[in-house]
Structures are given as C-alpha cells and as structure tokens.
Design an enzyme around this catalytic site. Structure first.
Site, PDB file in Angstrom:
ATOM      1  N   GLY A  53      27.989  27.309 -49.686  1.00  0.00           N
ATOM      2  CA  GLY A  53      28.373  27.963 -48.439  1.00  0.00           C
ATOM      3  C   GLY A  53      28.891  29.372 -48.757  1.00  0.00           C
ATOM      4  N   SER A 120      25.470  27.577 -56.095  1.00  0.00           N
ATOM      5  CA  SER A 120      25.531  28.682 -55.141  1.00  0.00           C
ATOM      6  C   SER A 120      26.990  29.135 -55.000  1.00  0.00           C
ATOM      7  CB  SER A 120      24.919  28.240 -53.805  1.00  0.00           C
ATOM      8  OG  SER A 120      24.687  29.329 -52.957  1.00  0.00           O
ATOM      9  N   TRP A 121      27.557  29.116 -53.791  1.00  0.00           N
ATOM     10  CA  TRP A 121      28.977  29.421 -53.665  1.00  0.00           C
ATOM     11  C   TRP A 121      29.815  28.448 -54.495  1.00  0.00           C
ATOM     12  CZ3 TRP A 121      33.002  32.316 -52.910  1.00  0.00           C
ATOM     13  CH2 TRP A 121      34.239  31.723 -52.669  1.00  0.00           C
ATOM     14  N   ASP A 274      14.464  32.107 -57.007  1.00  0.00           N
ATOM     15  CA  ASP A 274      15.592  31.998 -56.091  1.00  0.00           C
ATOM     16  C   ASP A 274      15.714  33.295 -55.302  1.00  0.00           C
ATOM     17  OD1 ASP A 274      18.110  31.778 -54.856  1.00  0.00           O
ATOM     18  OD2 ASP A 274      18.956  30.648 -56.517  1.00  0.00           O
ATOM     19  N   HIS A 302      16.151  28.169 -54.601  1.00  0.00           N
ATOM     20  CA  HIS A 302      17.607  28.048 -54.602  1.00  0.00           C
ATOM     21  C   HIS A 302      18.107  26.635 -54.325  1.00  0.00           C
ATOM     22  CE1 HIS A 302      21.712  29.526 -54.152  1.00  0.00           C
ATOM     23  NE2 HIS A 302      21.814  28.852 -53.015  1.00  0.00           N
TER      24      HIS A 302
END
Length: 330
Positions: A53, A120-121, A274, A302
């Site tokens: 996120g 990711s985050w 990605d 991703h």
C-alpha cells in the site's frame, strides 16, 4: 522460469490454506487499534508479514508462503486499513507510528527476533523498521522493492510509467483538470480528503485502478473495480504517505542508512518487468547490502500473485528453514 511454469497460477506454489490460531485487536497509540493474527506453529520460527500500500491490508493468501510446521506467521493490518480501526484514518498515521506498532506486536507476543517479510510498501517498511531496530531482525525477505524516493514517485505519478501505458494513464489523469496535472498526488489529495464520501470513493477507485492495472504483466492495464471501503482506505493512505514523502528525513534515507542493516541477511525477489517499482531500486539496494541476494524473476511484474514471484518467495522461505530450530507442531 520456463514456459510451463509461467502457465501455472501462484496458488499452485503455495502451502494449503490455514486458519489463525490467534486473532486479536491490539490497542496502540493515539486511539488506533490494529488487527493482529498468528498462524502456523506457535513454537516455530517467527516471521512478521508487512503488507503493501500503504493501505492494502493483509489477506489469507499471505499465510501460505510459509511451511506451517516450521514458521510462526504473524500478520497484521497497518493503521487505518483492513480490520484495524479507525478505518481510512490518516490521523497519527506515519511511517514512524507503524514502526512503533511493529515493535508493540513483537513485545506483546514476546518475540526476541523475527524474520521480516514484506513487498512493495511492505518492503519499504521492512527496511525502515530494520534500520531502526536491527537487533530485532533475523532476516529480511523483500519483494518489489520501493525505496520511497522522489524519483520513484515521479516515475509512477509523473509520467514515467505512462510512456508504457498511455491509455491507462489517460483514464487516471483525465479525472483531474488540466491546470492541476503538474501535481497529481496533490490534486488527488484534494478529492480523497474532500469530506464528500461519494467524491472520495470515486477518486479512490480511479487511484486504485491506475496502480492495480499495472500490477501484473498479465493484467493488460485493467483491474476489477475495487470495493468502495477498500479503495477509499487504500487510496487515502497511499496518497497521505506519498504526499508526505513517506515521512522520511531526507530523500534517499533508506540507502543512506543501509550500513545499519549491513549484517542482516537479505533476500530480494524482484520482477524484471515491474512497472510500479522498477528493478533499478532493487539493484541499488542489493549493491548497498553486502549480505543481500537479488533474485530477478523473468517475465514477472509487481504483483505478489504472479506465479514466478510466489514460487521464488516460497523457495526462499523453505531454504531459510535449514539450520534453524522450530519445535514440532502440537
């Protein structure tokens, strides 16, 4: 990954679905209450999973990357999303609050050290947490590296990825008047925090669709419409964090402080194609960490849900079992 493997689904590589043996709501600071669950072996090797996120929340599928006989898997919904409350709130919601929350979970569960697994985050947060509390981290397992730099934000919200996906970008940009398009994060912030629930939801879905449409190399720029409650939390939290540059002191802080985690074994799983978090960041991170192992996955983007990404993550966690103690399951 060969052609036959590429035709498999991510779920083909995962462990079977399991239920948590512990679920709780943990009160943290400033009135926030976060959802925490544990599954697998209560006496196993602890691993905490950090979702993406910001605002993505954890899902049952995230439990399945770990041998349940070996690992004690801890998942939680970060402030403001998933089953944590208050929902979609950005009040007292910063990177440093999340780092404190992770420590609160570790101390509550009486865990000395744990593996930290994030994508990711979630990879960003894992790195910042490890740089803040290196003594608590046994291994870092990162997927789709995002270093929370201005260059990465410019790539995704300033027209870089748009060069590959102009049609999808047009849908995202056309929601905003031309005179505001030089700062799309700021322009969306006005709408996502307008106080009008219908407007916030409409722009939240547009924000989410831009990202979700580029998550997989197989999505072809499309994604199903996100549920209103999910999209609103996801978009508001992402926008809040990105507008504030991740609440970091300086641009490039993660790489600046990489020496603090130089001794932590780190595995990086990165999709070659990605579009959200381009491989350059993973390459820079690997170069800065002497004990890192960068695994570039061909024909992968991703998304955690891509077969090649999931297969490699399971392989990594299986390999990390060896030479480490875990009590037999009850």
């Amino acid at each position: 990954m060969n052609r036959a493997a590429s035709q498999k689904r991510a779920s083909d590589y995962l462990y079977p679905p399991i239920d948590p043996f512990d679920q709780r709501i943990l009160p943290v600071s400033d009135g926030h209450r976060i959802y925490v669950e544990q599954c697998g072996n209560p006496d196993g090797i602890p691993v905490v999973v950090l979702h993406g996120g910001p605002g993505g929340g954890c899902s049952p599928a995230m439990r399945r990357y770990f041998d349940p006989n070996t690992y004690r898997v801890i998942l939680f919904d970060q402030r403001g999303c998933g089953r944590s409350r208050p929902h979609a709130s950005v009040m007292q919601n910063t990177t440093w609050h999340l780092v404190d929350d992770i420590e609160a979970i570790r101390n509550t569960l009486d865990i000395a050290t744990w593996d930290v697994f994030g994508g990711s985050w979630g990879a960003t947060l894992a790195l910042i947490y490890a740089e803040t509390h290196p003594e608590a981290v046994s291994n870092l397992i990162l997927r789709g590296v995002f270093l929370m730099t201005q260059a990465e934000l410019d790539w995704f919200y300033g027209g870089g990825a748009a060069q590959f996906w102009p049609d999808v970008w047009a849908r995202f940009v056309n929601m905003i008047p031309e005179e505001e398009r030089d700062d799309l994060i700021g322009a969306y912030a006005k709408r996502l925090f307008s106080g009008n629930m219908m407007e916030e939801t409409r722009f939240a879905r547009a924000w989410s669709a831009w990202e979700n449409g580029l998550a997989s190399i197989y999505s072809e720029g499309t994604s199903g419409e996100s549920p209103a409650e999910y999209a609103r939390a996801f978009a508001r939290l992402e926008n809040h964090y990105f507008k504030n540059k991740g609440f970091l002191e300086v641009d490039g802080q993660i790489l600046r402080d990489a020496d603090k985690i130089a001794d932590i074994p780190t595995t990086i799983v990165q999709g070659r194609f990605d579009m959200i978090c381009p491989p350059a960041s993973a390459h820079k991170l690997a170069a800065a960490l002497p004990r890192s192992d960068l695994r570039m996955i061909p024909l992968a983007g991703h998304a955690l849900s891509e077969a090649g990404i999931s297969a490699e993550l399971v392989r990594v966690m299986d390999k990390l079992r060896y030479g480490r103690s875990a009590a037999a399951p009850a």
